[in-house]
Design a protein around this motif. Sequence first.
Motif, short mmCIF file in Angstrom:
data_model
loop_
_atom_site.label_atom_id
_atom_site.label_comp_id
_atom_site.label_asym_id
_atom_site.label_seq_id
_atom_site.Cartn_x
_atom_site.Cartn_y
_atom_site.Cartn_z
N PHE A 207 60.45 72.94 -10.73
CA PHE A 207 59.60 73.02 -11.70
C PHE A 207 59.89 71.42 -12.65
O PHE A 207 60.90 71.35 -12.68
N ASP A 208 58.02 71.14 -12.80
CA ASP A 208 58.74 69.70 -13.37
C ASP A 208 58.46 70.47 -15.04
O ASP A 208 58.49 70.98 -15.36
N ALA A 209 58.61 68.65 -16.60
CA ALA A 209 57.92 69.36 -17.93
C ALA A 209 57.07 70.58 -17.72
O ALA A 209 57.35 70.86 -18.43
N SER A 210 56.04 70.25 -17.18
CA SER A 210 54.79 71.20 -17.29
C SER A 210 54.68 72.92 -16.19
O SER A 210 53.92 73.58 -15.92
N SER A 211 55.99 72.79 -15.88
CA SER A 211 56.29 73.94 -15.23
C SER A 211 55.57 73.65 -13.50
O SER A 211 55.33 75.12 -13.38
N ASN A 212 55.35 72.58 -13.64
CA ASN A 212 54.71 72.50 -12.05
C ASN A 212 54.91 71.96 -11.05
O ASN A 212 55.92 71.26 -11.01
N ILE A 213 54.96 72.56 -9.35
CA ILE A 213 54.76 72.21 -8.68
C ILE A 213 53.87 71.37 -7.53
O ILE A 213 53.23 72.00 -7.56
N PHE A 214 53.80 70.13 -7.43
CA PHE A 214 52.65 69.54 -6.96
C PHE A 214 53.18 68.99 -5.93
O PHE A 214 54.17 68.45 -5.14
N LEU A 215 52.40 69.84 -4.11
CA LEU A 215 52.70 69.21 -3.19
C LEU A 215 50.77 68.25 -2.69
O LEU A 215 49.55 69.18 -2.32
N GLY A 216 50.85 67.19 -3.18
CA GLY A 216 50.15 66.32 -2.71
C GLY A 216 49.32 66.73 -1.27
O GLY A 216 49.59 67.26 -0.14
N GLU A 217 48.14 65.47 -1.22
CA GLU A 217 47.42 65.98 0.74
C GLU A 217 48.45 65.50 1.69
O GLU A 217 47.96 66.22 2.69
N ARG A 218 49.41 64.17 0.84
CA ARG A 218 50.37 63.95 2.45
C ARG A 218 50.79 64.40 2.66
O ARG A 218 51.98 64.43 3.82
N ALA A 219 51.65 66.09 1.83
CA ALA A 219 52.48 66.07 2.04
C ALA A 219 52.66 67.45 2.68
O ALA A 219 51.15 68.28 3.15
N ALA A 220 53.28 67.27 3.71
CA ALA A 220 53.08 68.87 4.92
C ALA A 220 53.31 70.15 4.21
O ALA A 220 53.93 70.47 3.36
N LYS A 221 52.46 71.15 4.25
CA LYS A 221 51.67 71.81 4.09
C LYS A 221 51.33 73.55 4.66
O LYS A 221 49.69 72.07 5.99
N TRP A 222 50.69 74.19 4.84
CA TRP A 222 49.93 74.79 5.79
C TRP A 222 50.27 76.14 5.15
O TRP A 222 50.64 76.59 4.15
#
Length: 468
Positions: A207-222
């Motif tokens: 988690f980053d300084a804003s307590s978030n994790i971002f998986l962008g459009e190009r990241a592998a996700k499902w």
Amino acid sequence: MVLEGNPEVGTPRTSDLQHPGNKGSCILSSSEDAQPGEEPIKYGELIVLGCCEEGGEETEAQRGEVTGPRAHSCYNGCLASGDKGRRRSRLALSRRPHANGVKPDVMHHISTPLVSKALSNRGQHSISYTLSRSHSVIVEYTHDSDTDMFQIGRSTENMIDFVVTDTSPGGGAAEGPSAQSTISRYACRILCDRRPPYTARIYAAGFDASSNIFLGERAAKWRTPDGLMDGLTTNGVLVMHPAGGFSEDSAPGVWREISVCGNVYTLRDSRSAQQRGKLVENESNVLQDGSLIDLCGATLLWRTPAGLLRAPTLKQLEAQRQEANAARPQCPVGLSTLAFPSPARGRTAPDKQQPWVYVRCGHVHGYHGWGCRRERGPQERECPLCRLVGPYVPLWLGQEAGLCLDPGPPSHAFAPCGHVCSEKTARYWAQTPLPHGTHAFHAACPFCGAWLTGEHGCVRLIFQGPLD
């Protein structure tokens, strides 16, 4: 903006959430993890493989030339600038005074342009999965009073508990503006159960300084079969569990990739490929004694408290050094007495008694300047005993006890760096391929990170005893 809460889970209690870097310390010297007079409960230790000096002089084998003794470049168990704060060569994870773990709670479907507005609450941990330009999924996390969370990455921000930088192959540190790191700023997180047996689990991304994790459009996700979301980070977090534990009978295991949700997958075709590997259902993200964690630029070794009890201590390593010196090994040509230097004198240039070895045959000598075979290569020397030609390097005892499988005598050296350890330790690491780049693997010295060469990657040392 439309938020669709998952009816299978409850409502998050944002007031209970705590920032991962706000409370507690995972450094061994921290005393606030335990009540007065009590030892802190230690979950385990992380050790960085191949910690080396930044900008030190190289050995002849690394430099590719033969002149005289030079300063050794590897710091062999500590960082060049010393272990300072959250940037160090090893770190103990201990129970925090207050739990700061988090667990998945509610999943929302949201319009992608409104994601930043939806994630404006810094106290709310969440993971954002961008599926398209118009559609994202946000998974909110809630406070977990049963776990402690520790985050690892390149960032020096407060939410990172263990700051890790790249270690380049061959025993150097990637420094300077031209050295672009491949380690993520928020590489991974480890969640440890606060109650026995204090199980530790690893997850990709932090988690980053804003307590978030971002998986962008190009990241592998499902989407998973149960309707939830999962994904992989750009360069991935790889884990290898040794077969038979981290002991005298250990053998290297199989490298796997860990997802953001902690699931285990086979490796992708290349490190940053968008197509994930196959799910390995019979394996888990639970760390075992001797598990290796690769962050694409640095590799960490996980040791459990029980495993460290079986490892040699620094006192044992010093006793082995003194015992080896008490045998009064001699140079078979110069007939001078050889002795391993004390770690207390620092890592300076080898002295007159420093043992040197021909890494192809293992014959140990004192330093000499003859026998060069430059027609065979700039670093080639001919052993005067067996006439084999190969690198000729100083011997240094490995000083990071946590990397050793057993307390056996220092009988073998890695080739071509010359770090000395027990036979079983040398053979284990020589058989263990470590990830490098997008799809390559190389066995490397655990003390300095130098790629191993030769048929076996290590050699048995042949000492000559005193003539009297």
